[in-house]
Design a protein around this motif. Structure first.
Motif, PDB file in Angstrom:
ATOM      1  N   GLY A 477       0.798  -1.210   0.000  1.00 24.35           N
ATOM      2  CA  GLY A 477       0.000   0.000   0.000  1.00 24.35           C
ATOM      3  C   GLY A 477       0.832   1.261   0.000  1.00 24.35           C
ATOM      4  N   ALA A 478       1.958   1.237   0.722  1.00 28.57           N
ATOM      5  CA  ALA A 478       2.806   2.424   0.803  1.00 28.57           C
ATOM      6  C   ALA A 478       3.592   2.671  -0.478  1.00 28.57           C
ATOM      7  CB  ALA A 478       3.773   2.291   1.977  1.00 28.57           C
ATOM      8  N   LEU A 562      13.553  -2.800   7.388  1.00 31.14           N
ATOM      9  CA  LEU A 562      13.393  -2.728   5.928  1.00 31.14           C
ATOM     10  C   LEU A 562      12.208  -3.558   5.441  1.00 31.14           C
ATOM     11  CD1 LEU A 562      17.125  -3.014   4.779  1.00 31.14           C
ATOM     12  CD2 LEU A 562      15.862  -1.008   5.560  1.00 31.14           C
ATOM     13  N   GLY A 563      11.754  -4.516   6.254  1.00 33.88           N
ATOM     14  CA  GLY A 563      10.654  -5.376   5.830  1.00 33.88           C
ATOM     15  C   GLY A 563       9.578  -5.514   6.883  1.00 33.88           C
ATOM     16  N   ASP A 564       9.529  -4.580   7.816  1.00 30.53           N
ATOM     17  CA  ASP A 564       8.508  -4.593   8.852  1.00 30.53           C
ATOM     18  C   ASP A 564       7.418  -3.603   8.455  1.00 30.53           C
ATOM     19  OD1 ASP A 564       8.339  -5.491  11.997  1.00 30.53           O
ATOM     20  OD2 ASP A 564       7.326  -3.580  11.627  1.00 30.53           O
ATOM     21  N   PRO A 565       6.157  -3.900   8.756  1.00 28.15           N
ATOM     22  CA  PRO A 565       5.094  -2.979   8.330  1.00 28.15           C
ATOM     23  C   PRO A 565       5.132  -1.629   9.020  1.00 28.15           C
ATOM     24  CG  PRO A 565       4.207  -4.668   9.781  1.00 28.15           C
ATOM     25  CD  PRO A 565       5.610  -5.089   9.439  1.00 28.15           C
ATOM     26  N   ALA A 569       3.916   2.407   7.705  1.00 32.19           N
ATOM     27  CA  ALA A 569       2.569   2.838   8.079  1.00 32.19           C
ATOM     28  C   ALA A 569       2.344   4.318   7.800  1.00 32.19           C
ATOM     29  CB  ALA A 569       2.320   2.522   9.551  1.00 32.19           C
ATOM     30  N   ALA A 570       3.310   5.165   8.140  1.00 32.95           N
ATOM     31  CA  ALA A 570       3.135   6.606   7.918  1.00 32.95           C
ATOM     32  C   ALA A 570       2.959   6.928   6.450  1.00 32.95           C
ATOM     33  CB  ALA A 570       4.336   7.365   8.478  1.00 32.95           C
ATOM     34  N   SER A 602      -1.985  -1.507  17.799  1.00 38.41           N
ATOM     35  CA  SER A 602      -2.207  -0.098  18.112  1.00 38.41           C
ATOM     36  C   SER A 602      -1.042   0.761  17.629  1.00 38.41           C
ATOM     37  CB  SER A 602      -2.410   0.079  19.619  1.00 38.41           C
ATOM     38  OG  SER A 602      -3.607  -0.549  20.047  1.00 38.41           O
ATOM     39  N   ASP A 603       0.175   0.228  17.726  1.00 38.52           N
ATOM     40  CA  ASP A 603       1.341   0.964  17.227  1.00 38.52           C
ATOM     41  C   ASP A 603       1.206   1.252  15.732  1.00 38.52           C
ATOM     42  OD1 ASP A 603       2.595   1.104  19.672  1.00 38.52           O
ATOM     43  OD2 ASP A 603       3.906  -0.620  19.321  1.00 38.52           O
ATOM     44  N   MET A 604       0.687   0.294  14.980  1.00 40.42           N
ATOM     45  CA  MET A 604       0.489   0.511  13.547  1.00 40.42           C
ATOM     46  C   MET A 604      -0.479   1.656  13.282  1.00 40.42           C
ATOM     47  SD  MET A 604       2.159  -1.211  11.226  1.00 40.42           S
ATOM     48  CE  MET A 604       1.054  -1.018   9.828  1.00 40.42           C
ATOM     49  N   VAL A 605      -1.562   1.675  14.025  1.00 45.69           N
ATOM     50  CA  VAL A 605      -2.570   2.718  13.841  1.00 45.69           C
ATOM     51  C   VAL A 605      -1.985   4.086  14.166  1.00 45.69           C
ATOM     52  CG1 VAL A 605      -4.809   3.567  14.606  1.00 45.69           C
ATOM     53  CG2 VAL A 605      -4.447   1.105  14.302  1.00 45.69           C
ATOM     54  N   ARG A 606      -1.240   4.161  15.272  1.00 47.98           N
ATOM     55  CA  ARG A 606      -0.615   5.439  15.640  1.00 47.98           C
ATOM     56  C   ARG A 606       0.377   5.887  14.572  1.00 47.98           C
ATOM     57  NH1 ARG A 606      -1.331   3.925  21.242  1.00 47.98           N
ATOM     58  NH2 ARG A 606       0.232   2.310  20.956  1.00 47.98           N
ATOM     59  N   ALA A 607       1.168   4.944  14.070  1.00 43.51           N
ATOM     60  CA  ALA A 607       2.163   5.292  13.061  1.00 43.51           C
ATOM     61  C   ALA A 607       1.509   5.798  11.783  1.00 43.51           C
ATOM     62  CB  ALA A 607       3.049   4.082  12.758  1.00 43.51           C
TER      63      ALA A 607
END
Length: 697
Positions: A477-478, A562-565, A569-570, A602-607
């Protein structure tokens, strides 16, 4: 001639000398060349590298490699990166004991300038980020923490330590003479520290700053952006399965996976059949060619972040399957949802989603992830209602990794031994590129039924990722402009998720056990890393061996950036990458997920800065409903079509929400509570006022 710009008028050294140089108080130790002292991270532990976007490359010192060969191997990977982690493990050491409860008030991150102008900055210059996940080791008088938010890529920051940190008597900590000397002496790094402290000066009296470091974050998305550009000229190699590719669902009796589990080993695995494919008209099997960036060691060779990425000479056949609605296709073909499957899993797992998508006019298509799907000789056996069986080639992508001679469903994806402890980093990156190659195939026009008409709409491509597939989806998506919107179900940082997940706990144990020396510190074997969650009280570290485990996890998470979502996210929405528009994204997760724990989701959503685009399933309320049989681990709720009728109701509600989101404008979370009132008699899906940061199980 180089001109050193000093900010001494903004930062009176004499004041510091008066308060620190002759005092016997507790000092903030200052040794940028020693990671254990710091403050860390620090650009003093980098070297200049013109081939990197940041102009830097990490240069951490090596231990005695004869005694710590695994640590040396791990650091060798870190030292190829062009900056520090976007979730760095901060380290501040003191000359004597301090009051741990004062650490949060006295340490913060100060945002400096971005080194590129490629994407919109999510945070302005001079943003102040407090610390979180705070730990204190009294045996070394060292504080550890993480920034309260994920940092931006290829940007500079200052780690500031102030006199708000108090010693055990309540007196403020003071500057070390080495720090004062750094501010007084010319030199590239000390100039940067002086400038950063001078800029932060309006917030603080000069004598309040007891120590500081300047550090640069890595370019997390650079390789993926360049690799995606590189594959645009590669051969797609689209091929339909032979001897038969297209099957009418109405004619199918059963489906069996004839899985290759070894050199000459096979086993038959019953798959879901037409009973879950209501509204699906046809299943189509085929494959495409995807450039294979992963090498023999199951890693992608490093490339400097300024350098172009070349298309590899080797491609791999990647199986796909498509589920087409029974309703006629609109002009231009069906809008299509790419499904990213979980781990362990297979692209055919999209069958669990296909009916819900078909009910709203969407086709579903998916590829098998790298390291999944068993061996290359795997086939799908389609039995029709007359009893005739058709063998359909369905090459798996598994790699025999553990040396036992047997291929498991997802073997070869997670690398946890030897010099290449990179977890799923490169498996995720390769699979993301496979999906981008699938996007190319859709855009080129896919006539799946052989009637000369394109079946999938080139201009309406969506992505639905589940668990591992959501990690892949965040990257797709990014980076991929053609994907219009995404649903990410159970998405979170891979390494931290494994730390807290009961189901993935064994992976961390395997990593710790394979190392030389091993870092197992509990019987079993097991481990205790003394980790803490967000917004918890300061954790006092009193567990022998915990610090070594934490340092290992820090290195693995750093390598996995380099390969973590999480770093991507931003760039889904509020900081879109060049040439990629901001995307509507819906995050779905269930309270108390035991496989991808809530704090990481939750970290993903914040990012992503998308707190209003969350659908949280109230597992606690659902499990209390009399007569409703559900799995105690809600990780699979969106695709559980077998546990019970109540589980099917929940899964179909999750999926209906996905389809409604794709069909809508992406500006709001679709309401689906009316679909679960029977049998639950209550609302179960909500947009939470506060993101869950506890495990909730």
């Amino acid at each position: 001639m180089t001109c050193h710009v000093r900010l001494l008028p903004l930062f009176p050294i004499a004041m510091l000398m008066g308060t620190a140089a002759y005092s016997a108080g507790v000092k903030v130790r200052f040794d940028p060349s020693t990671p254990a002292v710091g403050p860390f991270p620090t650009d003093a532990l980098t070297v200049a590298d013109a081939n990197q976007k940041t102009g830097l490359r990490i240069a951490l010192p090596m231990p005695d490699c004869a005694k710590e060969p695994s640590t040396c191997a791990e650091l060798a990977i870190v030292n190829q990166l062009d900056g520090f982690s976007l979730t760095p493990r901060l380290r501040v050491r003191f000359s004597a004991g301090v009051n741990p409860d004062t650490l949060k008030d006295g340490i913060f991150i100060y945002w400096l300038g971005n080194l590129t102008t490629e994407e919109t900055d999510p945070q302005p210059f001079a943003t102040v980020t407090p610390i979180n996940k705070i730990e204190y080791d009294p045996s070394t008088n060292t504080a550890y923490a993480e920034p309260d938010q994920i940092l931006s890529q290829h940007r500079r920051y200052a780690l500031i330590v102030t006199s708000a940190v108090k010693d055990t008597k309540g007196d403020p900590v003071e500057a070390d003479t080495a720090y004062i000397a750094c501010l007084q002496q010319p030199g590239a790094y000390c100039d940067q520290v002086a400038m950063a402290v001078g800029r932060a000066g309006p917030r603080l009296a000069p004598q309040d700053v007891a120590a500081a470091s300047v550090f640069t974050t890595l370019s997390a998305t650079a390789w993926m952006e360049k690799a995606r550009a590189a594959i645009q000229t590669s051969n797609i190699g689209l091929a339909l399965a032979s001897p038969k590719a297209v099957f009418d669902v109405a004619d199918i009796s059963k489906i069996t996976l004839h899985a290759q589990t070894g050199a000459n080993k096979f086993k038959d695995i019953p798959m879901n059949g037409p009973e879950i494919l209501t509204g699906v008209g046809k299943i189509v099997f085929g494959s495409l060619q995807s450039p294979l960036f992963i090498g023999r060691q199951l890693v992608i060779p490093p490339t400097p972040t300024k350098a172009d990425v070349a298309v590899p000479a080797v491609s791999q056949e990647v199986a796909f399957n498509a589920f087409l609605p029974a309703t006629p296709a609109p002009p231009g073909g069906y809008p299509v949802v790419i499904f990213g499957h979980g781990q362990p899993g297979d692209g055919f797992n999209g069958d669990k989603l296909a009916a819900s998508m078909a009910a709203r006019g969407f086709a579903t298509i998916s590829v098998t992830a790298f390291g999944h799907g068993y061996g290359a000789a795997t086939k799908m056996l389609i039995t029709d209602k007359s009893g005739s069986v058709t063998e359909v080639p369905r090459p798996g992508r598994g790699v025999e990794f553990d040396g036992n001679g047997t291929l498991d469903l997802s073997e070869g994806c997670v690398v946890y031994a030897g010099a290449q402890v990179v977890a799923a980093r490169d498996c995720i990156r390769q699979t993301a590129l496979d999906n981008m190659q699938l996007v190319r195939a859709i855009q080129a026009g896919m006539d799946l039924t052989g009637d000369g008409v394109v079946d999938l709409d080139r201009n309406h491509i969506y992505f639905m990722g589940y668990s591992f597939g959501s990690d892949v989806g965040a990257i797709v998506g990014a980076v991929e402009p053609a994907v219009q919107s995404l649903v990410l179900n159970a998405c979170g940082a891979a390494v931290e998720g494994a730390l807290w997940s009961p189901g993935n706990h064994m992976l961390v144990i395997a990593i710790l056990a394979y190392r030389q020396p091993a870092l197992i510190n509990r019987p079993g074997p097991d481990f205790d890393g003394a980790f803490t969650l967000r917004n918890q009280p300061v954790r006092i570290i009193d567990v022998p061996g915990a610090i070594a485990i934490q340092e290992l996890v820090e290195r693995i998470a750093w390598n996995n950036m380099l390969g973590d979502p999480l770093p991507y996210a931003a760039h889904l929405s509020w900081s879109a990458l060049p040439g990629v528009a901001a995307k509507p994204v819906l995050f779905q997760f269930a309270l108390g997920d035991q496989s991808q724990p809530n704090p990481t989701e939750s970290d993903m959503v914040r990012a992503a800065n998308l707190r209003d685009m969350v659908s949280l399933f109230r597992t606690d309320a659902a499990l209390k409903t009399p007569g409703a049989v559900l799995s105690p681990d809600p990780h699979d709720f969106a695709f559980d079509l077998s546990t019970s009728p109540a589980a099917v109701v929940v899964a179909r509600a999750f999926q209906a929400q996905m389809a409604l989101f794709f069909a809508g404008d992406g500006r709001s979370v679709p309401y689906v509570n009316d679909l679960v009132r029977i049998p639950f008699l209550r609302d179960l899906f909500l947009v939470p006022k506060a993101l869950p940061d506890d495990l909730n199980y």
